[in-house]
Design a protein around this motif. Structure first.
Motif, PDB file in Angstrom:
ATOM      1  N   TYR A   1       0.833  -1.203   0.000  1.00  0.00           N
ATOM      2  CA  TYR A   1       0.000   0.000   0.000  1.00  0.00           C
ATOM      3  C   TYR A   1       0.869   1.255   0.000  1.00  0.00           C
ATOM      4  CZ  TYR A   1      -3.456   3.425   1.600  1.00  0.00           C
ATOM      5  OH  TYR A   1      -4.274   4.526   1.717  1.00  0.00           O
ATOM      6  N   ARG A   2       0.584   2.199  -0.926  1.00  0.00           N
ATOM      7  CA  ARG A   2       1.300   3.474  -1.005  1.00  0.00           C
ATOM      8  C   ARG A   2       0.321   4.544  -1.482  1.00  0.00           C
ATOM      9  NH1 ARG A   2       7.006   2.796  -1.975  1.00  0.00           N
ATOM     10  NH2 ARG A   2       7.011   4.522  -3.452  1.00  0.00           N
ATOM     11  N   ARG A   3       0.143   5.587  -0.657  1.00  0.00           N
ATOM     12  CA  ARG A   3      -0.706   6.696  -1.091  1.00  0.00           C
ATOM     13  C   ARG A   3      -0.004   7.464  -2.203  1.00  0.00           C
ATOM     14  NH1 ARG A   3      -3.358  10.846   3.214  1.00  0.00           N
ATOM     15  NH2 ARG A   3      -1.304  11.856   3.102  1.00  0.00           N
ATOM     16  N   THR A   4      -0.749   8.189  -2.998  1.00  0.00           N
ATOM     17  CA  THR A   4      -0.197   8.847  -4.182  1.00  0.00           C
ATOM     18  C   THR A   4       0.867   9.877  -3.842  1.00  0.00           C
ATOM     19  OG1 THR A   4      -2.155  10.275  -4.081  1.00  0.00           O
ATOM     20  CG2 THR A   4      -2.192   8.485  -5.679  1.00  0.00           C
ATOM     21  N   ASP A   5       0.885  10.398  -2.615  1.00  0.00           N
ATOM     22  CA  ASP A   5       1.902  11.367  -2.222  1.00  0.00           C
ATOM     23  C   ASP A   5       3.045  10.721  -1.445  1.00  0.00           C
ATOM     24  OD1 ASP A   5       0.497  10.790   0.089  1.00  0.00           O
ATOM     25  OD2 ASP A   5       0.716  12.817   0.896  1.00  0.00           O
ATOM     26  N   HIS A   6       3.154   9.405  -1.527  1.00  0.00           N
ATOM     27  CA  HIS A   6       4.147   8.703  -0.703  1.00  0.00           C
ATOM     28  C   HIS A   6       5.564   9.152  -1.040  1.00  0.00           C
ATOM     29  CE1 HIS A   6       5.590   5.324   1.772  1.00  0.00           C
ATOM     30  NE2 HIS A   6       6.561   5.217   0.875  1.00  0.00           N
ATOM     31  N   ASP A   7       5.883   9.273  -2.324  1.00  0.00           N
ATOM     32  CA  ASP A   7       7.230   9.651  -2.731  1.00  0.00           C
ATOM     33  C   ASP A   7       7.396  11.154  -2.892  1.00  0.00           C
ATOM     34  OD1 ASP A   7       8.073   6.944  -2.859  1.00  0.00           O
ATOM     35  OD2 ASP A   7       7.163   6.764  -4.848  1.00  0.00           O
ATOM     36  N   ASP A   8       6.323  11.873  -3.151  1.00  0.00           N
ATOM     37  CA  ASP A   8       6.398  13.322  -3.347  1.00  0.00           C
ATOM     38  C   ASP A   8       5.256  13.973  -2.574  1.00  0.00           C
ATOM     39  OD1 ASP A   8       6.643  15.921  -4.161  1.00  0.00           O
ATOM     40  OD2 ASP A   8       6.498  15.515  -6.314  1.00  0.00           O
ATOM     41  N   PRO A   9       5.533  14.601  -1.423  1.00  0.00           N
ATOM     42  CA  PRO A   9       4.457  15.214  -0.619  1.00  0.00           C
ATOM     43  C   PRO A   9       3.693  16.308  -1.353  1.00  0.00           C
ATOM     44  CG  PRO A   9       6.498  15.028   0.638  1.00  0.00           C
ATOM     45  CD  PRO A   9       6.843  14.707  -0.780  1.00  0.00           C
ATOM     46  N   ALA A  10       4.223  16.825  -2.449  1.00  0.00           N
ATOM     47  CA  ALA A  10       3.529  17.876  -3.185  1.00  0.00           C
ATOM     48  C   ALA A  10       2.383  17.340  -4.035  1.00  0.00           C
ATOM     49  CB  ALA A  10       4.515  18.628  -4.076  1.00  0.00           C
ATOM     50  N   LEU A  11       2.327  16.037  -4.233  1.00  0.00           N
ATOM     51  CA  LEU A  11       1.267  15.456  -5.051  1.00  0.00           C
ATOM     52  C   LEU A  11      -0.032  15.358  -4.269  1.00  0.00           C
ATOM     53  CD1 LEU A  11       3.215  12.573  -6.835  1.00  0.00           C
ATOM     54  CD2 LEU A  11       2.643  14.838  -7.739  1.00  0.00           C
ATOM     55  N   LYS A  12      -1.118  15.142  -4.999  1.00  0.00           N
ATOM     56  CA  LYS A  12      -2.429  14.989  -4.359  1.00  0.00           C
ATOM     57  C   LYS A  12      -2.469  13.722  -3.510  1.00  0.00           C
ATOM     58  CE  LYS A  12      -5.485  17.421  -7.590  1.00  0.00           C
ATOM     59  NZ  LYS A  12      -6.687  17.274  -8.458  1.00  0.00           N
ATOM     60  N   ARG A  13      -3.409  13.722  -2.563  1.00  0.00           N
ATOM     61  CA  ARG A  13      -3.595  12.569  -1.687  1.00  0.00           C
ATOM     62  C   ARG A  13      -4.876  11.816  -2.028  1.00  0.00           C
ATOM     63  NH1 ARG A  13      -2.809  15.982   3.943  1.00  0.00           N
ATOM     64  NH2 ARG A  13      -0.757  16.873   3.482  1.00  0.00           N
TER      65      ARG A  13
END
Length: 1267
Positions: free
Chosen positions: A955-967
């Protein structure tokens, strides 16, 4: 003096004798034979009219049905119609009934009845004089007595007698209607008809008259007394009708003799074989329409067979039959097998243009020609002569398609011993030949249950409970219905427990104890389950009077909060009551996938039926029928710039509304092709990627829709959906499903979809092409087993299902490069027709379900689940790092969350966890929900999945690698649960055969989670109501929503000038209704949202209870609404238009509190100019979402999720936060009074300047509005 009347060949003196004619109008002619006679009827001189009428009424009471004596003999054994009137004819298909036991003959064993004979004979003779209409009749005109008192009485519903046995050749006129019922009744006078319609429309001496209501009912069927006279017309008197009834609106027609002469028969059209001859008639009148009906009659000629003719087939050596075979759209069909219907064997084959020749078929034979072709229904056409020695025929073949379900069985609840009926209905190009029914996946014996499309079970017992479904079959295959569940209750077992279930609601924060977190209260709920129908109820299909478990009784309670008492009503008792209608509603917006512009005025099709258009903003609303399983909707762009958008839209079957944003795919720019050359169009043009394939069009392949070859320039627009582009999944059509050989819906994995639009260059003429080749590069198909399984499919827009066109076969080709390398292509052939979409797909068997739930906030409280959320799962296979790169999406699915979440289908793999991955997102009315976080570290309790399965799912949320991305989503590996592993047995991924286990999984089982971003909201209703379950509505004067069929949402836009975001509360109590005045309806809290373009400014869209009728629908209530920001705030401005409106509509609310705004809710639906946003909808959730979107945008028809704080505001507050560490005013006054007073004056000046600034802006806007 009472005149005497003579009847001459009329429908005469009996009531409503409408002849047997064409009920929808038109003429019918024929020769009638009969006798002519006259009837003289005289009344006794000096007999009072009323006395005569009473005597006849008394005597008529002794008559049997139809005016007959109980006996047979006697001079008045039956009161007959006049001898000239035709005898009543029985309707077709009805046997003549024998009369009842006649009893003893009159005058022998019944002297009492014999004594009435003179009186009854007198009544029969005098009847004509007792039913007078307007005025009196002439000696030549018969009168028509009133229905039921004399003449042959017709019972209501009995057909009228036929007007048969006419001696003259005659026919009916058209229908006339010159009068409408009113005053004394309805009068259709022949003189008035001739005046209004013209004297030539009715012959001088009509033979008969027929009258029917404008609903085509006979007077006897509606139980009305009427009068008919062919020489005077028709009349119906209100005073003669049964008590409380008035005359209907009637129209009439007349039967007229044909005063024309037919000429002699002409010669036969052929000297041998089948032929015909004609004759014509002469009309002596020069007036148009004087001789209605056909002027030519035809008759068969019987002649000896022509030389070479047999009893079945006639051969003419010099004659030729020319034919063509086409589809319903005109596309030619080569290779069709042609035969004569009466002769076995194939006699011709259609050529590449779909045409054929059959020599020796006589031009005048009208031969029946049959055509057959694989995958098509057989067709028959009849040859028509187009010359002396030639004939033509066109045979239309319809493509053979599997049936599709238009009605699915519905779940039922019954008590033991009751009966139940399940209904299933399928349609298609070929009517289904048979139906099969299954109980718990086991085929039921057809002979035992004697079922067809309906399955009837009698005298139910408990072991018959379970699942039921049907399958419909035709020559092309089968289709399976949805599953219905039958619950059989044991004797004494309640269907609805009176004890309500637990349902926790969150109380306001000031009602909880300090340090103990939010307080919750169990208000109870009744389960939304079906109850058995009454024992006497036995409908064949559907429970029209079905009952549901719902609220029977409420109890009031008071909750002590900080400084006030909060009233609440609890569910005290449940019981079975009539179900509220479930009206599923789908609303949304259609926008361009590339630019977001709305698709304006697009035509909306539900299957093949047009149901409306999108609005200027691209909005649409669709009401879903209760038995719908798949909602297939097509949006057709009127400009032709977008591909027809076919979508299968998820909906809530329980009746709640769902919102969708539909992406429309813009067509590619056109390319010009030469029809005489070989043309190749690439499929898929990703940057740094080779095309996935190509479309090859050989020379001479184009033709018009009528099958004629086309030569010239062709304008081609080929639009390709490339799955290597992850953003294209949102615009992909349909839901990638097909019907497999077992009739089940099965998923497809796509390698690309394309649409081909062909037109003649410089014109709008649509062209077809075929066969054309579709070539797919084999090196782009890297999943094991997919090269062998790849097929070409086309989309059926009526069903939203993909249908197989051809299988792709391997083919080698030397690529023209510097280094000649061998490329392998998969090639399939297809006909481009009817604007269909095509798909390169592989059926996939590795399937699972994924469990997802949505919550009101990130605390993920089980009692705060959100229903109506659209969850979308996009399969991404193969995953990054897997051996089958590159990465692409393969399919997508959507589902709507209910009270127990949603289960989404997906591809999965048990051996290789990362063989398939998925991206999962969720939206609610345009709002994107946030997934549970995966960083800084993965917490199983937050994600909702236990270890070690969570690690295997990755499991990885869409902002896992880049906090600037949407959640707004998360990625997972679709690792199928392993058998025997208890840590993977309870979700969140379930095997394909465990759908029900997934749907009924408790909230404690593993699942993935989403939460609403707008969590800073709070809603409290005194009368509990779950907006996602309309059936939970309870009728009460304090209900927030007074009408369960129509929900009106109202919002006030509050602007706040301050350094941060603030909570704003609306307090809603009864305002003008005497029974609710001062009583609380509910509370609403909403946190203000910052305006990204205006620092220090935010705004809140605060819901309030609309003014209007309450539950009792007797009197309106203008809700007293008080809006209070929670902080150190002051009201500085009120919308001028809103202030003027409230002043013009008294009473006004008290407004002396500068920290609040109060008003009596307007009854009118004010708009954004007032800062008020009102939306009415059949779904409360959709009404609120649309109103919020308009409030954010500050317009009456827009929609936005970005706050525009300066647009469309109702009231403005100025808020200021105390400085950290600053002493209170009381302390400052004690220490330094002068300094404290100076601070107060400075703060008041700042507030006055802010108020003046806002007031100036308001005045400028009002001036612009007036201009």
């Amino acid at each position: 003096m009472v005149p005497r009347g003579t009847s001459r060949g009329t429908s005469g003196p009996y009531v409503e004798n409408g002849g047997v004619g064409q009920a929808e109008g038109g003429a019918s002619s024929g020769r009638r034979r009969g006798t002519r006679a006259s009837l003289r009827a005289e009344a006794q001189p000096g007999a009072p009219r009323g006395a005569t009428h009473r005597a006849c009424s008394l005597a008529a009471a002794s008559l049997g049905p139809g005016g007959a004596w109980p006996g047979r003999g006697g001079a008045c054994g039956r009161v007959p119609p006049p001898p000239s009137a035709p005898a009543p004819a029985r309707p077709a298909g009805v046997r003549r009934e024998r009369p009842a036991d006649p009893g003893p003959p009159l005058g022998r064993s019944d002297p009492a009845m014999a004594s009435l004979l003179p009186l009854l004979c007198f009544c029969a003779a005098a009847a004509a004089h007792l039913a007078g209409a307007r005025g009196t009749t002439s000696p030549e005109e018969p009168t028509a007595p009133a229905w039921g008192s004399d003449g042959p009485s017709l019972r209501p519903g009995q057909p009228s007698p036929a007007l048969e046995d006419w001696e003259e050749t005659s026919e009916w006129t058209s229908w006339f209607n010159v009068d409408h019922p009113g005053g004394d009744g309805d009068f259709e006078s022949l003189a008035a008809i001739r005046f209004y319609y013209g004297p030539a429309r009715v012959c001088p001496r009509p033979l008969a008259l027929e009258a029917r209501t404008t609903d085509w009912a006979l007077p006897s069927a509606v139980g009305e007394r009427v009068h008919l006279n062919p020489t005077r017309g028709f009349w119906c008197l209100n005073r003669e009708q049964p008590r409380g009834r008035r005359c209907s609106n009637y129209h009439v027609r007349f039967r007229c003799p044909l005063e024309v002469a037919w000429g002699p028969w002409g010669p036969c059209s052929a000297t041998c074989g089948p032929s015909r001859r004609l004759r014509r008639r002469r009309c002596p009148s020069p007036t148009k329409n004087a001789c209605p009906g056909l002027s030519v009659e035809a008759q068969k000629c019987v002649r000896a067979p022509c030389p070479g003719c047999s009893s079945k087939t006639c051969r003419c050596p010099d004659h030729t039959l020319l034919g063509s075979v086409v589809t319903p759209s005109g596309h030619s069909l080569p290779g069709a097998r042609i035969s004569l219907r009466d002769s076995p064997g194939t006699v011709a084959i259609s050529d590449e243009h779909g045409t054929f020749r059959m020599p020796g078929v006589c031009a005048s034979s009208r031969a029946n020609v049959s055509a057959q072709m694989d995958s098509f229904l057989a067709g028959v056409g009849q040859a028509q002569a187009n010359g002396s020695i030639s004939a033509v025929v066109t045979v239309v073949l319809t493509k053979l398609e599997k049936p599709y379900l238009v009605k699915h069985p519905e779940s039922r609840v019954r008590e033991s011993g009751q009966n139940v009926t399940f209904c299933c209905k399928a349609s298609g190009s070929l009517t289904p030949k048979k139906y099969s029914w299954f109980h718990n996946e086991t085929l039921l014996d057809r002979r035992e249950h004697r079922y067809g499309a309906h399955l009837e079970l009698w005298g139910l017992h408990p072991d018959q409970a379970g699942s039921y479904h049907c399958k419909a079959w035709n020559d092309a295959g089968a289709v399976r219905s949805g599953t219905a569940w039958l619950t059989v209750l044991a004797p004494g077992q309640p269907a609805c427990s009176p004890q309500p279930q637990e349902h926790l609601i969150k109380l306001p924060e000031d009602c909880s104890q300090p340090g103990h977190g939010p307080a919750y209260l169990d208000v109870g709920l009744c389960p939304d389950t079906l109850c058995p129908s009454p024992a006497r109820w036995s409908p064949r299909c559907g429970d029209v009077g079905s009952r549901c478990c719902s609220v029977h009784r409420l109890e009031s309670r008071e909750i002590h909060c900080s400084g006030y008492i909060l009233p609440v009503k609890l569910v005290a008792e449940c019981s079975c009551q009539k179900c509220h209608p479930r009206r599923g509603l789908v609303r949304g917006r259609v926008v361009a996938a590339d630019s977001g512009e709305p698709l304006r005025f697009a035509r909306i099709l539900l299957g093949r039926e047009p149901i409306g258009f999108t609005s200027y903003q691209g909005d649409f609303t669709i009401e879903v029928l209760p038995s719908t399983q798949r909602l297939v909707v097509t949006f057709v762009d009127p400009s032709g710039e977008f591909v027809d958008t076919v979508k299968v839209l998820p909906f809530d079957p329980r009746g709640a509304g769902v919102y969708h944003e539909v992406k429309a795919m813009r067509k590619k720019a056109p390319v010009i092709l030469d029809a005489s050359q070989r043309n190749t169009i690439p499929l898929g043009e990703q940057e740094d990627e080779a095309p996935l394939g190509e479309l090859v069009l050989p020379p001479g392949v184009f033709h018009r829709t009528n099958g004629e070859p086309y030569v010239g320039a062709v304008e081609a627009r080929v639009t390709f959906v490339d799955p290597r582009d992850l953003t294209s999944a949102a615009a992909a059509p349909s839901d990638l499903r097909f019907v497999d050989s077992d009739g089940d819906l099965a998923p497809l994995r796509t390698y690309g979809m394309f649409s081909v639009d062909l037109h003649a260059a410089g014109s709008a003429e649509q062209l077809h092409a075929g066969p054309v080749a579709v070539r797919v590069a084999a090196d782009q198909i890297r999943m094991a087993g997919h090269v062998e399984a790849l097929k070409l499919w086309s989309l059926n827009p009526d069903t939203g299902l993909w249908e197989e066109e051809s299988r792709l076969q391997g083919q080698s080709s030397a690529a023209p490069r510097v280094r000649r390398e061998e490329r392998v292509f998969l090639v399939g052939n297809v006909e481009i027709r009817e604007r269909r979409l095509f798909n390169l797909d592989v059926p996939e068997r590795r399937r699972c379900f994924v469990k997802v739930r949505a919550y009101a906030n990130d605390k993920f409280t089980p009692s705060e689940q959100v229903e109506g959320v659209v969850v979308t799962l996009v399969n991404l296979e193969p995953a990054s790092g897997f051996s089958a790169n590159p990465r692409a999406w393969g399919r997508f699915d959507s589902a709507v969350t209910g009270p127990n979440g949603a289960c989404l289908p997906a591809f999965c793999d048990a051996d290789q966890p990362d063989a398939y991955t998925a991206l999962v997102t969720a939206t609610l009315g345009g709002e994107e929900l946030e997934a549970a976080p995966s960083r800084p570290r993965l917490l199983p309790a937050t994600v909702g999945v236990t270890q070690p399965y969570l690690d295997r799912l990755g499991y990885r949320r869409t902002d896992h690698d880049d906090p600037a991305l949407k959640r707004n989503g998360f990625h997972i590996n679709l690792a199928k649960p392993r058998r025997g592993d208890p840590t993977e047995a309870k979700g969140p991924v379930y095997p394909w055969r465990s759908l029900r286990e997934c749907q009924e999984a408790p909230v404690t089982s593993s699942h993935f989670r989403f939460a609403r971003v707008e969590a800073d909201k709070y809603e409290y209703n005194v009368v509990p109501f779950r907006e996602g379950a309309p059936a939970s509505w309870t009728g009460d004067l304090l209900a927030w929503w007074p009408n369960p069929q129509e929900f009106r949402a109202c919002y006030l836009k509050v602007k706040i000038q301050g350094p941060q975001e603030y909570m704003v509360r609306s307090h809603n109590v009864g305002g003008s209704h005497p029974r609710t005045q001062g009583q609380l309806y509910g509370l609403r809290d909403s946190r203000s949202v910052r305006d990204p373009e205006r620092p220090g400014t935010s705004a809140a869209c605060v819901e309030f209870k609309c003014g209007g009728m309450l539950f009792d629908q007797r009197q309106v209530d203008r809700t007293l609404v008080t809006v209070i920001p929670q902080g150190s705030c002051r009201r500085v401005a009120v919308n001028g238009l809103l202030r003027d409106y409230l002043a013009r509509h008294p009473p006004t609310a008290p407004g002396d509190d500068p920290a609040a705004f109060a008003m009596l809710a307007p009854l009118d639906p004010l708009g954004h100019n007032y800062g008020v946003y009102t939306v009415t909808d059949q779904s409360p959730r959709l009404a609120k979402e649309i109103a919020i979107g308009r409030c954010f945008d500050g317009s009456s028809d827009g929609f936005s999720r970005e706050m525009r704080a300066d647009a469309g505001t109702a009231v403005t507050f100025w808020c200021r936060e105390p400085v950290a560490g600053r002493r209170s005013l009381f302390q400052r006054l004690l220490e330094s009074p002068a300094m404290a007073l100076g601070d107060i004056r400075r703060e008041m000046g700042e507030m006055a300047r802010a108020q003046a600034q806002v007031g100036g802006v308001t005045r400028i806007r009002q001036g612009r509005a007036r201009q």
